[in-house]
Design an enzyme around this catalytic site. Structure first.
Site, PDB file in Angstrom:
ATOM      1  N   GLU A 101      97.274   2.024 -27.970  1.00  0.00           N
ATOM      2  CA  GLU A 101      98.571   1.764 -28.590  1.00  0.00           C
ATOM      3  C   GLU A 101      99.078   2.968 -29.382  1.00  0.00           C
ATOM      4  O   GLU A 101     100.252   3.314 -29.313  1.00  0.00           O
ATOM      5  CB  GLU A 101      98.448   0.538 -29.517  1.00  0.00           C
ATOM      6  CG  GLU A 101      99.701   0.283 -30.337  1.00  0.00           C
ATOM      7  CD  GLU A 101      99.585  -0.926 -31.254  1.00  0.00           C
ATOM      8  OE1 GLU A 101      98.542  -1.610 -31.235  1.00  0.00           O
ATOM      9  OE2 GLU A 101     100.551  -1.188 -31.994  1.00  0.00           O
ATOM     10  N   ASP A 134      95.510   0.332 -38.973  1.00  0.00           N
ATOM     11  CA  ASP A 134      95.729  -0.223 -37.640  1.00  0.00           C
ATOM     12  C   ASP A 134      95.415   0.744 -36.508  1.00  0.00           C
ATOM     13  O   ASP A 134      96.328   1.370 -35.980  1.00  0.00           O
ATOM     14  CB  ASP A 134      97.192  -0.676 -37.518  1.00  0.00           C
ATOM     15  CG  ASP A 134      97.395  -1.639 -36.368  1.00  0.00           C
ATOM     16  OD1 ASP A 134      96.395  -2.048 -35.776  1.00  0.00           O
ATOM     17  OD2 ASP A 134      98.559  -1.972 -36.081  1.00  0.00           O
ATOM     18  N   GLU A 170     101.525 -11.032 -39.721  1.00  0.00           N
ATOM     19  CA  GLU A 170     102.688 -10.617 -38.920  1.00  0.00           C
ATOM     20  C   GLU A 170     103.455 -11.810 -38.362  1.00  0.00           C
ATOM     21  O   GLU A 170     103.805 -11.857 -37.191  1.00  0.00           O
ATOM     22  CB  GLU A 170     102.246  -9.681 -37.785  1.00  0.00           C
ATOM     23  CG  GLU A 170     101.595  -8.408 -38.299  1.00  0.00           C
ATOM     24  CD  GLU A 170     101.261  -7.389 -37.218  1.00  0.00           C
ATOM     25  OE1 GLU A 170     100.987  -7.791 -36.082  1.00  0.00           O
ATOM     26  OE2 GLU A 170     101.263  -6.190 -37.536  1.00  0.00           O
TER      27      GLU A 170
END
Ligand code: GCW
Length: 717
Positions: free
Chosen positions: A409, A381, A307
Site C-alpha cells: 500500500e 500504518d 476508521e
C-alpha cells in the site's frame, strides 16, 4: 495456411508454457541441472513408501510425484511395502511400523503437532529416508520441505531435520470485498468468485492452498476487515464452506471478518450492544450455524471502532466487552477471536502514534483465553520504515499477534520491487526491553517471552487473480517470505531470499549472488527515495500512490502528510520526545531513553521522534538538509543499480519474467525520481537551501507534481 496455423499453435503453446512459470510461484520444480546432484538424488530415492490414505496423504503423494517427475525426470517406484534400501518413507507417527516409531521417539519428542522430521535412518541395516510427523498435515509440511531441499540442490545424504512452527496461527488476511474488489490490492481482483461458488471450484483455490501449505501458512481470513455483514448469511456461508472443504486437506483453516453491527444489519435486532442478551444470543447462534457447516472454522477477525467501523463503543462499551462477547460465542467450538488494535480517533487530539497503546495497554489481562490482539508492526500504518509498535512486550498477560502488510500500500504498489522480509526481520529483531535485554518482538510473538499459548502472525495478502498472483514477479517473494517468517520468526531474510530465488528462478551462483543482494538492498532503497531518516506517511491522499507531502486539507488532521513531517522554516520531523508528544514514554525505559535522546536515537528513525533544524549535523557531518537530499538521491541510484543487476540476469531466466521485471524496474526508476524531486522541491520551500552537489536537479516544477491526480489508482475502494 497450414504452416501459419502451425506457427500460431506453436506460439500459443510456448506462450502458455511461459505464462505457467509465473503462475507456478516458487514451486517450479525445475530439472536438476547439476549431474552429480541429480545422481545423488536418484541413488537415494529408489522407491517411495506412502503410509496412510487420507486426503492430505494423497496430496502429499501427488506432490512428490510432481516434484520428482519434474526435477529428476522420473518417479521412483511407489511401493506398497518397505522393500530394499534407499526408499523414501512417508507417514504420520501412528502409521509407522512400531520399530521405526520407537527409533524416532526422541525426535518426535522435539516436535509439536505441526512439526516434521526428515531423517536418514538405518532400518534392518538398510538406509532409508523418512519423512514423518504426528499428523498428516505435518507430513505434508515435511514433504514440501524435502522438495525444497532438492529445489535448492542441497544434499540429501545424511538428513536429520526436526522442525516445528514457532507460532500457532500463520494466517493471511485478505482485504477482499464481496464484489471482488480488493482494498489495497494491486494484483487484480479477489480470487474468491462468490458468484460461482459453491458449485464451481476454481483450480485457483487448490493452487492457492497448495502454495500456502508449502510455506506452512495454516489460516486464511477470506474477507476485508472493513467488513460486510452479508458474508454471515446462509447463502454466503455455503460458499465459505465450499472453500473450507478445499483448504482443509492442506491444513488451512478458514476465518471470517465479523462486522460488529451484523446483528442489526442481518439479524434485524435493534442494537449490537455486546451486553444485550439478544445480541449475545444472536452471535452464539450464528457461531453454531457456522460450525455446523465448517466444524474446524478458525474464528473471527474484527476491526471495531476504527476508521468508522462499528464497535462496542457505539454502545458505551469497550474493546474488552466486544472481543470477549464474540470469543464466548466461538469458544465451545474451539474458535478464536483476533481483535485488532489498529485504532485512532478523530476526537482524540493526541499524537496518532500514541493512541492504540493508550487505549489497549490498560486492557492487559482482561481478554478471555481465546482472544488474541492483533497489532500492526508499527504505531502508524505499514510505512516503509517504522519503529516497532510500543504495544509489543507491554501487555504481558495478553497474547499479541503481529500484523504485517504484504501488499504494498505504501511501498509502490505492485510496481516496485521491494523485498519485505528485510522489513519484517527488522521489526522481529527489535528489542523491546520489556523484560530486560533480549526481549525481542519475535519472542513476544512466538509466546516465549510471556509463555503465551496462543500465538500468531498475520499478513495482509498481496494476492489477486493476476496471472502471476501478485502483480510483480518479485512480490511473490514477499508472500513466500511472510510464510517462512510466520513459521520461524528468527529466520534471516537472506536465507529466505536465497531459497526463493533458487526455487523460483535458478540455482546458478552467478545469478543468485547479485540478485539476492539486489533483493536485500531493495528495502533500504524504497525507504531512501520515499521516506528517509524517519519521515513517514507523506504519500498522496487516499490511494497512497506517489508523493503528497503538501496535502493538508483532509478532514482528519492525522490523514494529512503535513501532520507527520511538520516541515517549517525551523526544520522538519515529528517531536515525539519528552518535550513533544512524549510518545517515547510508551516504550520500556531503556528504549524510551534511546529514542528520546537526539544523540542516541538511531538516525533511521530521527524524524519519527524529533523535529530538528535544517542545519542539524548528521553523524556523517552533513547538515540535515544536505543529508536528506542525498538520501533521496541514494534511493534513485540504488534503483539504477537494481536495473543493472537485473539486465545481467537475462540469460538465467525465461524471457517473459525477465521482461516483466525489466519494465517494472524502469517504472520504479521513474517513480523513485518522481518521489525525490517532488519531496525535495516541496521541503526546499522551508529549508530555503540549494540542493547539494551529487543530487540531480529536478526537471519539473513543484506545481507540476502537485497537479498530478490519480482518480482511478487501484486498491482504493
Ligand atoms: O492502512 C489503512 C488502509 C485502510 C485499511 C486500514 C486498516 C482495511 O489505508 O485501507 O483498511 O489501514 O488496516 O484497517
Amino acid at each position: 495456411m497450414t504452416s501459419l496455423r502451425f506457427v500460431f499453435l506453436f506460439l500459443l503453446t510456448s506462450f502458455s508454457a511461459l505464462a505457467q512459470k509465473d503462475y507456478k510461484l516458487w514451486l517450479q520444480y525445475s530439472t536438476v541441472a547439476n549431474a552429480s546432484i541429480s545422481k545423488e538424488y536418484k541413488d537415494n530415492l529408489k522407491g517411495i513408501v506412502v503410509l496412510g490414505n487420507s486426503e492430505t496423504i494423497k496430496i502429499t503423494q501427488k506432490e512428490l510425484k510432481t516434484g520428482f517427475l519434474e526435477m529428476l525426470e522420473n518417479v521412483p517406484e511407489i511401493k506398497s511395502e518397505l522393500k530394499g534400501e534407499n526408499n523414501l518413507i512417508i507417514g504420520s507417527r501412528s502409521n509407522l511400523n512400531s520399530e521405526i516409531r520407537k527409533e524416532l521417539q526422541s525426535d518426535f519428542d522435539k516436535i509439536n503437532d505441526e512439526g516434521f522430521l526428515i531423517k536418514t535412518i538405518s532400518f534392518k541395516n538398510k538406509k532409508q529416508i523418512i519423512i514423518a510427523g504426528k499428523t498428516d498435515v505435518a507430513v505434508l509440511y515435511g514433504v514440501f520441505n524435502f522438495l525444497r531441499l532438492m529445489q535448492t540442490n542441497k544434499s540429501i545424504q545424511n538428513l536429520h531435520v526436526a522442525d516445528s512452527p514457532k507460532t500457532n496461527i500463520r494466517i493471511l488476511n485478505h482485504w477482499d470485498n464481496l464484489d471482488r474488489t480488493v482494498e489495497r490490492g494491486y494484483a487484480g481482483f479477489s480470487l474468491w468468485n462468490w458468484q460461482k461458488l459453491p458449485d464451481f471450484i476454481d483450480q485457483r483455490y487448490i493452487d492457492y492452498a497448495r502454495a500456502n501449505a508449502s510455506i506452512g501458512i495454516n489460516g486464511t481470513v477470506l474477507t476485508n476487515v472493513n467488513a460486510n455483514a452479508l458474508i454471515l448469511m446462509p447463502q454466503y456461508l455455503e460458499k465459505v464452506e465450499a472453500l473450507a472443504n478445499v483448504f482443509r486437506p492442506y491444513g488451512i483453516k478458514v476465518y471470517l471478518t465479523a462486522r460488529f453491527s451484523a446483528p442489526i444489519e442481518i439479524g434485524k435486532l435493534r442494537t449490537a450492544d455486546p451486553k444485550d442478551p439478544e445480541v449475545i444470543n444472536w452471535w452464539k447462534n450464528k457461531a453454531a450455524e457456522i460450525y455446523q457447516r465448517i466444524p474446524d472454522f478458525g474464528g473471527f477477525l474484527v476491526k471495531a471502532n476504527s476508521e468508522g467501523q462499528p464497535g462496542p463503543q457505539n454502545y458505551g462499551r469497550d474493546h474488552v466487552d466486544g472481543a470477549n462477547m464474540l470469543a464466548d460465542a466461538v469458544a465451545p467450538f474451539k474458535g478464536i477471536v483476533m481483535w485488532r488494535a489498529f485504532v485512532y480517533s478523530e476526537h482524540d487530539a493526541n499524537d496518532r502514534a500514541k493512541q492504540a497503546y493508550a487505549e489497549f495497554q490498560p486492557y492487559d489481562g482482561k481478554f478471555i483465553e481465546n482472544v488474541i490482539v492483533q497489532v500492526k508492526n508499527g504505531a502508524i500504518d505499514f510505512q516503509p520504515r517504522e519503529p516497532f509498535h510500543p504495544l509489543f512486550g507491554a501487555m504481558p498477560k495478553t497474547p499479541l499477534m503481529m500484523e504485517f502488510q504484504i501488499t504494498q500500500e505504501y511501498l509502490g504498489f505492485s510496481t516496485h520491487l521491494v523485498f519485505l522480509p528485510k522489513l519484517f526481520q527488522e521489526v522481529l529483531e527489535s528489542d523491546t526491553y520489556q523484560k530486560g535485554k533480549g526481549s525481542t518482538v519475535a519472542k513476544v510473538i512466538d509466546g516465549t517471552l510471556y509463555q503465551n499459548k496462543l500465538t500468531g502472525i498475520a499478513g495482509v495478502s498481496n494476492i489477486g487473480n493476476d496471472l502471476n498472483w501478485t502483480g510483480h514477479p518479485f512480490a511473490q517473494a514477499n508472500w513466500y517470505g511472510f510464510g517462512r517468517l510466520a513459521w520461524n520468526p528468527y529466520l534471516d531474510s537472506e536465507t529466505i531470499a536465497d531459497e526463493w530465488l533458487r526455487c523460483t528462478f535458478s540455482n546458478d551462483e552467478h545469478f543468485i549472488k547479485p540478485v539476492k543482494k539486489m533483493m536485500i538492498d531493495s528495502r533500504e532503497a524504497v525507504v531512501n527515495y520515499m521516506t528517509p531518516l524517519g519521515l513517514h506517511h507523506i504519500m498522496d491522499t487516499g490511494h497512497h500512490y506517489g508523493p503528497g507531502p503538501w496535502v493538508s486539507d483532509l478532514s482528519r488532521p492525522e490523514w494529512n502528510p503535513t501532520y507527520y513531517h511538520k516541515a517549517d522554516k525551523n526544520g522538519i520531523g515529528f517531536d515525539r520526545s519528552k518535550s513533544g508528544t512524549n510518545a517515547v514514554s510508551q516504550y520500556a525505559p531503556e528504549m524510551a531513553k534511546v529514542f528520546n535522546n537526539l544523540e542516541t536515537c538511531p538516525e533511521k528513525d530521527l524524524l519519527w521522534f524529533h523535529h530538528v533544524s535544517w542545519d542539524y549535523k548528521l553523524k556523517n557531518g552533513k547538515t540535515l538538509w544536505n543529508g536528506l537530499a542525498l538520501k533521496y538521491q541514494e534511493g534513485v541510484n540504488q534503483v539504477a543499480e537494481m536495473q543493472k543487476v537485473w539486465n545481467k540476469a537475462e540469460k538465467y531466466v525465461d524471457i517473459e519474467r525477465f521482461n516483466e521485471v525489466k519494465m517494472l524496474l524502469e517504472m520504479q526508476q521513474k517513480e523513485a525520481k518522481w518521489w525525490r524531486d517532488a519531496c525535495l522541491l516541496y521541503f526546499q520551500q522551508f529549508s530555503g537551501k540549494e540542493l547539494p552537489s551529487g543530487v540531480e536537479k529536478p526537471t519539473e516544477t513543484l506545481e507540476y507534481f502537485k497537479s498530478l491526480k490519480f482518480p482511478f489508482a487501484p486498491g482504493n475502494g
